[in-house]
Design a protein around this motif. Structure first.
Motif, PDB file in Angstrom:
ATOM      1  N   GLU A  47       0.846  -1.191   0.000  1.00 19.40           N
ATOM      2  CA  GLU A  47       0.000   0.000   0.000  1.00 19.40           C
ATOM      3  C   GLU A  47       0.882   1.242   0.000  1.00 19.40           C
ATOM      4  OE1 GLU A  47      -3.983  -0.777   2.417  1.00 19.40           O
ATOM      5  OE2 GLU A  47      -2.253  -1.536   3.523  1.00 19.40           O
ATOM      6  N   THR A  48       0.273   2.394   0.156  1.00 22.57           N
ATOM      7  CA  THR A  48       0.970   3.675   0.260  1.00 22.57           C
ATOM      8  C   THR A  48       0.121   4.583   1.145  1.00 22.57           C
ATOM      9  OG1 THR A  48      -0.184   4.680  -1.626  1.00 22.57           O
ATOM     10  CG2 THR A  48       1.851   3.443  -2.126  1.00 22.57           C
ATOM     11  N   SER A  49       0.510   5.834   1.217  1.00 23.65           N
ATOM     12  CA  SER A  49      -0.283   6.808   1.974  1.00 23.65           C
ATOM     13  C   SER A  49      -1.715   6.906   1.456  1.00 23.65           C
ATOM     14  CB  SER A  49       0.386   8.191   1.898  1.00 23.65           C
ATOM     15  OG  SER A  49       0.536   8.613   0.550  1.00 23.65           O
ATOM     16  N   HIS A  50      -1.937   6.531   0.205  1.00 20.66           N
ATOM     17  CA  HIS A  50      -3.288   6.621  -0.366  1.00 20.66           C
ATOM     18  C   HIS A  50      -4.273   5.705   0.358  1.00 20.66           C
ATOM     19  CE1 HIS A  50      -6.168   7.803  -3.403  1.00 20.66           C
ATOM     20  NE2 HIS A  50      -6.426   6.548  -3.700  1.00 20.66           N
ATOM     21  N   SER A  51      -3.786   4.702   1.045  1.00 17.50           N
ATOM     22  CA  SER A  51      -4.679   3.795   1.771  1.00 17.50           C
ATOM     23  C   SER A  51      -5.372   4.493   2.941  1.00 17.50           C
ATOM     24  CB  SER A  51      -3.915   2.575   2.277  1.00 17.50           C
ATOM     25  OG  SER A  51      -2.974   2.937   3.270  1.00 17.50           O
ATOM     26  N   TRP A  52      -4.871   5.672   3.340  1.00 15.92           N
ATOM     27  CA  TRP A  52      -5.452   6.427   4.451  1.00 15.92           C
ATOM     28  C   TRP A  52      -6.326   7.583   3.976  1.00 15.92           C
ATOM     29  CZ3 TRP A  52      -4.956   3.977   8.860  1.00 15.92           C
ATOM     30  CH2 TRP A  52      -3.823   3.187   9.101  1.00 15.92           C
ATOM     31  N   ARG A  53      -6.743   7.578   2.705  1.00 16.69           N
ATOM     32  CA  ARG A  53      -7.475   8.719   2.144  1.00 16.69           C
ATOM     33  C   ARG A  53      -8.742   9.037   2.943  1.00 16.69           C
ATOM     34  NH1 ARG A  53      -7.554   4.176  -0.627  1.00 16.69           N
ATOM     35  NH2 ARG A  53      -9.503   3.244  -1.406  1.00 16.69           N
ATOM     36  N   HIS A  54      -9.420   8.015   3.451  1.00 22.12           N
ATOM     37  CA  HIS A  54     -10.662   8.261   4.208  1.00 22.12           C
ATOM     38  C   HIS A  54     -10.370   8.774   5.616  1.00 22.12           C
ATOM     39  CE1 HIS A  54     -12.674   6.216   0.958  1.00 22.12           C
ATOM     40  NE2 HIS A  54     -12.003   5.113   1.183  1.00 22.12           N
ATOM     41  N   GLN A  55      -9.252   8.363   6.188  1.00 19.49           N
ATOM     42  CA  GLN A  55      -8.928   8.776   7.552  1.00 19.49           C
ATOM     43  C   GLN A  55      -8.413  10.212   7.600  1.00 19.49           C
ATOM     44  OE1 GLN A  55      -8.162   5.497   6.395  1.00 19.49           O
ATOM     45  NE2 GLN A  55     -10.091   5.077   7.468  1.00 19.49           N
ATOM     46  N   LEU A  56      -7.701  10.654   6.578  1.00 16.89           N
ATOM     47  CA  LEU A  56      -7.184  12.020   6.568  1.00 16.89           C
ATOM     48  C   LEU A  56      -8.314  13.030   6.723  1.00 16.89           C
ATOM     49  CD1 LEU A  56      -4.534  11.668   3.721  1.00 16.89           C
ATOM     50  CD2 LEU A  56      -4.042  12.122   6.129  1.00 16.89           C
ATOM     51  N   GLU A  57      -9.356  12.863   5.950  1.00 11.58           N
ATOM     52  CA  GLU A  57     -10.470  13.806   5.997  1.00 11.58           C
ATOM     53  C   GLU A  57     -11.210  13.720   7.329  1.00 11.58           C
ATOM     54  OE1 GLU A  57     -14.502  14.971   3.442  1.00 11.58           O
ATOM     55  OE2 GLU A  57     -13.191  13.351   2.760  1.00 11.58           O
ATOM     56  N   ALA A  58     -11.461  12.493   7.790  1.00 12.71           N
ATOM     57  CA  ALA A  58     -12.224  12.330   9.029  1.00 12.71           C
ATOM     58  C   ALA A  58     -11.465  12.877  10.233  1.00 12.71           C
ATOM     59  CB  ALA A  58     -12.567  10.859   9.235  1.00 12.71           C
ATOM     60  N   LEU A  59     -10.176  12.589  10.316  1.00  7.22           N
ATOM     61  CA  LEU A  59      -9.388  13.066  11.448  1.00  7.22           C
ATOM     62  C   LEU A  59      -9.234  14.580  11.414  1.00  7.22           C
ATOM     63  CD1 LEU A  59      -6.666  10.272  11.528  1.00  7.22           C
ATOM     64  CD2 LEU A  59      -8.511  10.607  13.184  1.00  7.22           C
ATOM     65  N   ALA A  60      -9.037  15.135  10.212  1.00 11.88           N
ATOM     66  CA  ALA A  60      -8.955  16.585  10.095  1.00 11.88           C
ATOM     67  C   ALA A  60     -10.263  17.234  10.556  1.00 11.88           C
ATOM     68  CB  ALA A  60      -8.644  16.972   8.655  1.00 11.88           C
ATOM     69  N   GLY A  61     -11.384  16.642  10.168  1.00 10.47           N
ATOM     70  CA  GLY A  61     -12.675  17.172  10.569  1.00 10.47           C
ATOM     71  C   GLY A  61     -12.927  17.092  12.062  1.00 10.47           C
ATOM     72  N   ALA A  62     -12.241  16.140  12.719  1.00  7.42           N
ATOM     73  CA  ALA A  62     -12.401  15.980  14.166  1.00  7.42           C
ATOM     74  C   ALA A  62     -11.413  16.829  14.963  1.00  7.42           C
ATOM     75  CB  ALA A  62     -12.239  14.504  14.541  1.00  7.42           C
ATOM     76  N   GLY A  63     -10.578  17.615  14.262  1.00  9.03           N
ATOM     77  CA  GLY A  63      -9.687  18.527  14.961  1.00  9.03           C
ATOM     78  C   GLY A  63      -8.268  18.039  15.140  1.00  9.03           C
ATOM     79  N   TYR A  64      -7.791  17.193  14.218  1.00  9.15           N
ATOM     80  CA  TYR A  64      -6.436  16.660  14.314  1.00  9.15           C
ATOM     81  C   TYR A  64      -5.635  16.970  13.058  1.00  9.15           C
ATOM     82  CZ  TYR A  64      -8.400  14.179  18.261  1.00  9.15           C
ATOM     83  OH  TYR A  64      -9.006  13.903  19.455  1.00  9.15           O
ATOM     84  N   HIS A  65      -4.319  17.010  13.216  1.00 16.20           N
ATOM     85  CA  HIS A  65      -3.395  17.132  12.093  1.00 16.20           C
ATOM     86  C   HIS A  65      -3.020  15.713  11.678  1.00 16.20           C
ATOM     87  CE1 HIS A  65       0.800  18.588  10.525  1.00 16.20           C
ATOM     88  NE2 HIS A  65      -0.016  18.255   9.545  1.00 16.20           N
ATOM     89  N   ALA A  66      -3.647  15.229  10.627  1.00 15.26           N
ATOM     90  CA  ALA A  66      -3.448  13.860  10.163  1.00 15.26           C
ATOM     91  C   ALA A  66      -2.396  13.846   9.059  1.00 15.26           C
ATOM     92  CB  ALA A  66      -4.761  13.278   9.654  1.00 15.26           C
ATOM     93  N   VAL A  67      -1.393  13.000   9.215  1.00 17.52           N
ATOM     94  CA  VAL A  67      -0.284  12.929   8.261  1.00 17.52           C
ATOM     95  C   VAL A  67      -0.035  11.467   7.908  1.00 17.52           C
ATOM     96  CG1 VAL A  67       2.143  13.438   7.841  1.00 17.52           C
ATOM     97  CG2 VAL A  67       0.768  14.999   9.233  1.00 17.52           C
ATOM     98  N   ALA A  68      -0.177  11.138   6.632  1.00 16.97           N
ATOM     99  CA  ALA A  68       0.124   9.797   6.127  1.00 16.97           C
ATOM    100  C   ALA A  68       1.388   9.889   5.284  1.00 16.97           C
ATOM    101  CB  ALA A  68      -1.038   9.264   5.296  1.00 16.97           C
ATOM    102  N   LEU A  69       2.340   9.029   5.553  1.00 20.31           N
ATOM    103  CA  LEU A  69       3.579   9.035   4.792  1.00 20.31           C
ATOM    104  C   LEU A  69       3.637   7.849   3.842  1.00 20.31           C
ATOM    105  CD1 LEU A  69       6.572   7.712   6.928  1.00 20.31           C
ATOM    106  CD2 LEU A  69       4.219   7.596   7.751  1.00 20.31           C
TER     107      LEU A  69
END
Length: 304
Positions: free
Chosen positions: A33-55
């Motif tokens: 996989e790659t960072s693209h596997s976290w595409r759904h989590q980036l948006e959700a975590l950002a919306g919940a008030g977090y700085h989400a970073v997938a490498l």
């Protein structure tokens, strides 16, 4: 939408996808996989008030790909996560991993607990260090053709998977075990008649592009360090993983069947806050059931 950039860590360029502001959450992908596997989590975590970073971990996607096998040891992988946290101006982060990324997350929490505010493993539980090298154990338990053992010879699995990148990824992500396997790893799975709903063609195309850029060799080199990691981690035998932790797995995940979250695994995470069983879900947990995974992550984060 997440923003993309590269940062220089430990002498190599690591590619990031990031979104949101707030406490840092680092998302670490697995194989293949790659960072693209976290595409759904980036948006959700950002919306919940977090700085989400997938490498994209070293060897993957748009990150650098050192040539030497020994540049993919667990100390290098943990070192990249720790360096990333500090590069982003933080002293601590919650580290979330899936598949091989779970191993990296658990080991980051073990080796650098002061840097890890919380740790989440998805699919792969916290494995206690065993009495014999891992590849000896897998050969004895599953036979010499077990995929982790098959991956050891440089160039072999690399060529098999790389000869038809799209076909390999289709079978690995969406195929089902076949009674007439062909040689190799992807050959264990039958070609799917169609892709599952969680993997649209456009998302598969992103992974195909990324592995066309990177090849599979970097990811395979993680497996080629398994015995070396076991040797190097002798000083941490029986040491607990002390940060607050969470384990998430799909009820149909084959990894869960091979390596269950049993008493031995639970014993090394004394601050285990929960075990989440995701119904009707296979191995690609955060892609297959993002709503369940996101809810579990956010609940865990809010309780820290």
């Amino acid at each position: 939408m997440p923003s993309k950039r590269s940062v220089r860590l430990n002498g190599i360029d690591i590619h990031l996808a990031e979104q949101g502001e707030g406490p840092l959450v680092v998302l670490v992908h697995g194989f293949p996989e790659t960072s693209h596997s976290w595409r759904h989590q980036l948006e959700a975590l950002a919306g919940a008030g977090y700085h989400a970073v997938a490498l994209d971990q070293r060897g993957y996607g748009d990150s650098d790909r050192p040539e030497a096998i020994d540049q993919y040891s667990i100390f290098h992988l943990v070192g990249d996560v720790v360096a990333l946290i500090h590069e982003l101006g933080e002293e601590q982060a919650v580290v979330v991993g899936h598949d091989w990324g779970s191993i990296v997350a658990w080991q980051t929490a073990l080796l650098r607990p002061a840097v890890v505010r919380g740790v989440v493993g998805i699919s792969v539980p916290p494995w206690p260090r065993g009495p014999v090298p891992p590849l000896t154990a897998t050969a004895e338990r599953f036979g010499p053709d077990f995929y982790q053992n098959y991956f050891q010879e440089p160039g072999v699995a690399d060529a098999e998977l790389g000869n038809d990148i799209e076909g390999s990824l289709r079978r690995i992500y969406a195929g089902v075990s076949t009674s007439n396997p062909t040689p190799g790893f992807a050959g264990q799975f039958a070609d799917p008649e169609e892709l599952p709903a969680w993997l649209p063609e456009e998302d598969l195309a992103v992974f195909v592009r990324q592995f066309t850029t990177s090849s599979f060799t970097g990811g395979l080199n993680y497996y080629r360090n398994l015995d070396h990691n076991w040797e190097q981690l002798a000083a941490w035998q029986d040491a607990p993983i002390t940060p607050p932790s969470l384990y998430i797995s799909g009820e149909k995940d084959m990894v869960r069947m091979l390596y269950p979250m049993d008493e031995a695994a639970r014993a090394i995470v004394p601050d285990l806050r929960g075990v989440v069983d995701v119904p009707d879900c296979g191995h690609w947990t955060q892609q297959e059931k993002p709503e369940v995974v996101n809810a579990a992550l956010i609940e865990f984060l809010k309780e820290l």
